[in-house]
Write an enzyme that holds these catalytic residues in place. Structure first.
Site, PDB file in Angstrom:
ATOM      1  N   ASP A  13      22.843  37.542  39.474  1.00 29.74           N
ATOM      2  CA  ASP A  13      24.228  38.093  39.405  1.00 29.74           C
ATOM      3  C   ASP A  13      25.264  36.978  39.282  1.00 29.74           C
ATOM      4  O   ASP A  13      25.376  37.555  40.698  1.00 29.74           O
ATOM      5  CB  ASP A  13      24.461  39.510  39.401  1.00 29.74           C
ATOM      6  CG  ASP A  13      25.616  39.927  38.360  1.00 29.74           C
ATOM      7  OD1 ASP A  13      25.972  39.515  37.481  1.00 29.74           O
ATOM      8  OD2 ASP A  13      25.795  41.146  38.769  1.00 29.74           O
ATOM      9  N   TYR A  18      33.098  34.926  34.935  1.00 28.93           N
ATOM     10  CA  TYR A  18      34.730  34.092  33.598  1.00 28.93           C
ATOM     11  C   TYR A  18      35.904  33.800  34.703  1.00 28.93           C
ATOM     12  O   TYR A  18      36.128  32.872  33.515  1.00 28.93           O
ATOM     13  CB  TYR A  18      35.291  35.537  32.653  1.00 28.93           C
ATOM     14  CG  TYR A  18      34.403  35.911  31.658  1.00 28.93           C
ATOM     15  CD1 TYR A  18      32.847  35.351  31.474  1.00 28.93           C
ATOM     16  CD2 TYR A  18      34.373  37.257  30.664  1.00 28.93           C
ATOM     17  CE1 TYR A  18      32.269  36.101  30.449  1.00 28.93           C
ATOM     18  CE2 TYR A  18      34.154  37.469  30.010  1.00 28.93           C
ATOM     19  CZ  TYR A  18      32.209  37.166  29.572  1.00 28.93           C
ATOM     20  OH  TYR A  18      31.736  37.911  28.301  1.00 28.93           O
ATOM     21  N   ARG A  57      41.100  41.498  43.784  1.00 30.76           N
ATOM     22  CA  ARG A  57      41.146  42.350  43.578  1.00 30.76           C
ATOM     23  C   ARG A  57      41.643  43.295  44.877  1.00 30.76           C
ATOM     24  O   ARG A  57      42.125  43.910  45.145  1.00 30.76           O
ATOM     25  CB  ARG A  57      39.566  42.751  43.586  1.00 30.76           C
ATOM     26  CG  ARG A  57      39.074  42.329  42.488  1.00 30.76           C
ATOM     27  CD  ARG A  57      37.500  42.010  42.039  1.00 30.76           C
ATOM     28  NE  ARG A  57      36.737  41.722  41.118  1.00 30.76           N
ATOM     29  CZ  ARG A  57      35.556  42.088  40.810  1.00 30.76           C
ATOM     30  NH1 ARG A  57      34.651  42.370  42.180  1.00 30.76           N
ATOM     31  NH2 ARG A  57      34.899  41.436  40.194  1.00 30.76           N
ATOM     32  N   ASP A 138      25.381  36.622  32.029  1.00 27.39           N
ATOM     33  CA  ASP A 138      25.901  36.536  33.645  1.00 27.39           C
ATOM     34  C   ASP A 138      24.702  36.774  34.280  1.00 27.39           C
ATOM     35  O   ASP A 138      24.609  36.488  35.881  1.00 27.39           O
ATOM     36  CB  ASP A 138      27.397  36.784  34.349  1.00 27.39           C
ATOM     37  CG  ASP A 138      27.715  38.183  34.340  1.00 27.39           C
ATOM     38  OD1 ASP A 138      27.022  38.571  33.316  1.00 27.39           O
ATOM     39  OD2 ASP A 138      28.801  38.279  34.774  1.00 27.39           O
ATOM     40  N   GLU A 139      23.749  37.316  34.046  1.00 27.81           N
ATOM     41  CA  GLU A 139      22.992  37.798  34.836  1.00 27.81           C
ATOM     42  C   GLU A 139      21.111  37.196  33.874  1.00 27.81           C
ATOM     43  O   GLU A 139      20.994  37.837  33.148  1.00 27.81           O
ATOM     44  CB  GLU A 139      22.669  39.191  34.522  1.00 27.81           C
ATOM     45  CG  GLU A 139      23.699  39.671  35.293  1.00 27.81           C
ATOM     46  CD  GLU A 139      23.755  41.837  35.195  1.00 27.81           C
ATOM     47  OE1 GLU A 139      23.078  42.468  35.554  1.00 27.81           O
ATOM     48  OE2 GLU A 139      24.099  41.913  33.578  1.00 27.81           O
TER      49      GLU A 139
END
Length: 1021
Positions: A13, A18, A57, A138-139
């Site tokens: 992952d 992005y 974050r 994206d995995e």
């Protein structure tokens, strides 16, 4: 294939993918961009954030936050807007950091930049692992079993790897997990290579199943890998939140949480404590089995090798305000189609299906539900699918798309929207998707080229390797089959070579066709009964044992209805001699052994594992259950089924005091029975079920109730192999709990209409007055009300009188010229003549039905199928006859009056309306007077007949006959078909502009990969 214990699955992952792409593009800091020292950044789409890096974050910025709020929380954050496409154009505007958000009313988001970066990563992945499957942009899943086996054959310091392994919840890996420890080194090397070539960091999960590996990859983000040892799977799953379990985000999850008083944040440990029997009670056998495995991390799904290309290309636009007309949507259809074409040009594969997604006006709470992850409560999105149009028609080359490819897609999507979406406006979201890809070698033409069979006689008008022989009817195995049907086989079995393959005709096709068998069953049954029931008889010992059991029951002047239904009848007959007593191997009866062969019937062992006829194709079924045993349909199996139902019928007559008039065979595996004179009907049913099993080796279920409808519904409630009696004072509660979609005459369109008024269960209808439902739904409203009360509209046990006889061929039709088409038409007429003659019937009216390939037609998923077609028909009166030459002559006249292009023909059928007074011979029918018209409930109880035996009552085009005018659309009609025509207006999902009759419905099936029960995905075959 490695077994489950030694299988090693890794899930990769990409971290805040992005944002990493934008940071690399704009030179924001240095890799790794996921470090907390990296500048805070986020990717913006309109006014919201769709990706946030870890530095942002840490400052309190979250995904889904508004851009203004994010800048308040982190003033130095860099916001980059995604690329956009202008309305009605193909022009792409590049997003830049700190730019103002584009106007979403005239722009749509484009993710091209991230797809290109994704392809860079996946190119590196494919160098390291042979079995790769893309999960998203994206995995990716990797099956590293073979690579790990090679590593274990060398020298590895397992103790050192175990000490370095990162495991959750305090669990520890040891040398017993050597196969997983060896994967740590393989995955670390792969992650290092991805970082070296792209600069992107990746998190990974390593386990023995796909589900656990995916959950593990999210445990220690960013840029780490997590291992789940074998002994740690159960405790690890216990700590996972219910909302994170795949498959429990929709209505199934909501139903479970409500029944168990849990919430999405509850740990899976709460679900693990629930006994399996309780799960069965809440969600049913099939779903209970899935949930039981899911919460314990028991995932059998394989990594599909070579699946590194996307399974679907999707271009969508959310519309605010919602579009209110076609003119509002046309520019966006053009833009969506242009974006789709751009992506298809870069892919050597070709899609088979074009999917349109439509969402109506947003519910008031849609935004809050989306933010809270309540997916089952979001505004409903429906999908409609159609065969993908041919984009190469405008060029001389079969390898290049035409310049008007986008307009072809847009026109097809527009037609799909207006014809197949019941309420196209308002539209708050529209999407076009290309799916179901196939690989094309060389050119499109080479894909459709068929190799000649050596030594086989060429059949004019029938494409090579399409029509089956008797032994392989409806099989689409590419290399043919032998004259004798193959035995039960696993998916790894190989087909017999083509050297014995012989050309087939319509009669040969019908001889081993399950659909034809079902469609013509009643004719054979009535003829067999008229001849005195010759042939296979039920065992004398079994019959006498049944009589003795019934004689011991207490007599009482009690009368009620019973409904007997054989359990997965075809599968039971096919396997009764294969399995040892008490053994049940997951088995499916299939039309053939090819990947697109259809699932005809599945036993309950297969159903509990998730295999059922809704999966449609063998390929889908075997992806869920690789060990599934396949039994192809054959003439031998059909003969065995034929003999079995004859034996069952004889036992039914015995159980009804030897009175045939108390037995109505609804189909070859269902019967309605009038039970009289027994004080304990349940004991009567058990004695009957015992006799049926002793005679046939197949189980059955019996429902008992005061009406035929309640008895049938009770049968469904006690399947498999059970008995259920509903007493008269229990009817209202029993029926009231049933969903309306399970009731007769409630299809997709009616279900949508009922839901619009908030009507979901029969109890909702029970609370309404009959006249209110009639105001809303016309005559059907009264029928719905009666059914919700558990009442029958008729109580006769006499089958309705046949009005027409038909014969059709809608499979394998690939004509090259008119003589070839005429030959097939003559064979269909011969089949119709044979059916009339067998029943001593004559016809006075003939209807020709043709399926004509639509412009841009492509080969459907089912090999030899008719695909997307327009249905046309032409009718004519004829002298009372059953003569073959006369039928052929009139059929040819009708064919010439339509003048179809033979190359575009995909199906032919003839329907003969019986002359006045023409009925099956009196000896083959009950002495009771037959009702002149079949009620809706009777048609529903009887199961739909197959396409080869559709009773047709088309409009007579002879202008000299009496006519009536439809009060809805003002169409001039034949009196005999007027009632059916008017009723169809209330069955269609929407009216068609211009006052014309709505277009004919096409066959539909559940699409693979639909998002749970929240969607209405369907493929137009």
């Amino acid at each position: 294939m490695p077994n489950a214990r030694t299988r090693v699955i890794a899930h990769l992952d990409l971290d805040c993918f992005y944002v990493q792409v934008e940071q690399r593009r704009l030179g924001m800091g240095r890799p790794p961009w996921t470090s907390r020292d990296s500048p805070p950044a986020a990717v913006q789409q309109w006014d919201g954030l769709i990706a946030v890096n870890y530095a942002a974050r840490a400052a309190g910025v979250k995904r889904g936050m508004r851009a203004a709020d994010a800048q308040k929380a982190c003033p130095n954050i860099v916001l980059v807007h995604v690329e956009t496409i202008s309305e009605g154009t193909e022009e792409i505007s590049e997003g830049s950091h700190m730019s103002l958000a584009p106007d979403r009313r005239t722009q749509k988001a484009c993710l091209r930049r991230y797809r290109q970066a994704s392809e860079e990563v996946f190119a590196v992945v494919q160098k390291h692992a042979g079995r790769c499957e893309m999960a998203s942009i994206d995995e990716v899943y990797l099956d590293l079993s073979e690579e790990v086996a090679q590593r274990l054959s060398g020298s590895l310091d397992l103790d050192q790897l175990a000490a370095a392994a990162v495991c959750p919840n305090g669990c520890m890996a040891d040398t017993r997990d050597a196969h997983l420890l060896a994967a740590l080194d393989v995955v670390q090397r792969l992650r290092d290579d991805i970082f070296a070539e792209t600069g992107f960091t990746v998190s990974a999960g390593i386990a023995e199943s796909k589900q656990v590996a995916k959950l593990a990859s999210a445990c220690h983000k960013p840029n780490k890998q997590t291992l789940i040892p074998s002994a740690g799977v159960l405790p690890f799953m216990a700590s996972v939140k219910l909302k994170d379990l795949r498959g429990l985000g929709g209505k199934l999850g909501q139903k479970l949480r409500e029944a168990l008083q849990l919430d999405p944040e509850s740990p899976t440990a709460e679900l693990q404590k629930v006994p399996f029997a309780e799960l069965q009670r809440i969600v049913g056998d099939q779903s209970a089995s899935m949930v039981h495995r899911l919460c314990r991390g028991e995932d059998r799904e394989e990594v599909k090798p070579g699946e590194m290309k996307r399974k679907q290309y999707l271009s969508f636009k959310s519309l605010s305000p919602a579009a209110e007309s076609v003119s509002d949507l046309e520019p966006w259809l053009a833009s969506l189609a242009a974006e789709l074409v751009g992506r298809l040009r870069e892919d050597p594969r070709r899609p088979r299906s074009l999917v349109l997604y439509h969402r109506g006006r947003l519910d008031a709470d849609h935004g809050r539900n989306w933010m809270a992850g309540r997916t089952s409560e979001l505004t409903k999105t429906i999908s409609r699918s159609v065969a993908f149009p041919d984009l190469h028609l405008s060029t001389g080359s079969t390898g290049e798309m035409g310049a008007n490819a986008a307009s072809i897609i847009a026109d097809t999507a527009k037609k799909l929207l207006l014809e197949r979406v019941s309420s196209p406006f308002p539209c708050s979201r529209l999407a076009l998707g290309a799916s179901d890809f196939r690989k094309v070698e060389g050119s499109i033409a080479s894909f459709f080229a068929k190799a000649k069979v050596d030594g086989a006689e060429e059949v004019s008008g029938v494409e090579d390797d399409v029509l089956p022989t008797q032994a392989e009817t409806q099989s689409d195995a590419s290399d043919g089959g032998s004259e004798r049907a193959p035995e039960a086989t696993s998916v790894e079995a190989t087909s017999v070579g083509p050297k014995d393959r012989q050309p087939a005709n319509v009669a040969e096709f019908h001889k081993a066709s399950r659909l034809h068998f079902l469609g013509t069953w009643r004719e054979r049954f009535e003829r067999w009964r008229a001849e005195g029931g010759a042939g296979p008889r039920s065992s004398h010992d079994v019959t006498e044992s049944l009589r003795r059991d019934l004689a011991t029951l207490q007599k009482e002047p009690l009368a009620l209805w019973a409904h007997l239904d054989m359990d997965c009848f075809f599968a039971s007959v096919a396997t009764r001699d294969m399995d040892a007593p008490g053994e049940e191997v997951p088995t499916a009866v299939v039309s053939g052994l090819g990947p697109s062969s259809e699932i005809c019937s599945a036993n309950y062992a297969a159903r509990r594992a998730g295999v059922n006829t809704h999966l449609w194709f063998v390929e889908r079924a075997t992806s869920i259950l690789p060990s599934l045993r396949l039994v192809p349909i054959s003439s031998e199996l059909l003969r065995s089924v034929e003999d079995t139902w004859k034996q069952v019928y004889q036992l039914l007559v015995t159980a009804c005091h030897d009175v045939p008039d108390n037995v109505l065979m609804r189909s070859c595996d269902e019967s309605a029975l009038r039970v009289e004179g027994f004080a304990d009907p349940v004991a009567w049913a058990e004695a009957l079920r015992k006799a049926v099993f002793q005679q046939t080796g197949c189980t059955c279920s019996v429902g008992l109730g005061p009406t035929q409808l309640v008895a049938k519904l009770a049968t469904k409630a006690c399947k498999p192999n059970g008995v259920r009696r509903v007493l008269e004072d229990e009817v209202k509660k029993f029926v009231g709990e049933l969903p309306l979609k399970d009731m007769p005459q409630v299809g997709r369109a009616m279900t949508a209409k009922l839901q619009e008024r908030g009507l979901e269960t029969c109890s909702d209808l029970q609370a309404l007055e009959k006249k209110r439902l009639r105001e809303w739904f016309g005559v059907k409203g009264e029928t719905l009300w009666l059914n919700a009360q558990g009442l029958d509209q008729e109580t006769s046990l006499v089958p309705t009188q046949r009005k027409s006889v038909s014969a059709e061929m809608n499979w394998g039709i690939r004509c090259q010229d008119r003589p070839a088409a005429v030959k097939i038409l003559s064979e269909v007429a011969k089949q119709l003549c044979d059916r009339l003659s067998i029943c001593n019937l004559r016809a006075n009216h003939l209807t020709l039905k043709l399926k004509i390939a639509v412009p841009g037609w492509v080969e459907p998923i089912k090999k030899g199928g008719h695909g997307q077609c327009d249905d046309v028909s032409r009718s004519s009166s004829l002298p009372l006859t059953s003569d073959l030459q006369m039928l052929q002559r009139f059929a040819l006249q009708l064919f010439d009056s339509l003048s179809p292009d033979p190359v575009r023909l995909r199906g032919m059928g003839l329907a003969a309306r019986l002359g006045s007074g023409e009925t099956p011979s009196a000896s083959s029918r009950s002495p009771k007077k037959a009702h002149s018209e079949a009620s809706g409930i009777a048609r529903w109880l009887r199961r739909p007949e197959s396409k080869q035996a559709i009773d047709v009552d088309d409009v007579d085009l002879d202008s000299t006959r009496p006519t009536v005018t439809c009060p809805v659309c003002m169409q001039v009609l034949d009196p005999a078909s007027a009632d059916a025509h008017v009723n169809r207006h209330f069955e269609e999902p929407a009216e068609v502009p211009g006052g014309a009759e709505p277009p004919a419905k096409r066959p539909r099936l559940k699409a693979e990969g639909a998002p749970g029960s929240d969607s209405e995905c369907e493929i137009i075959a």
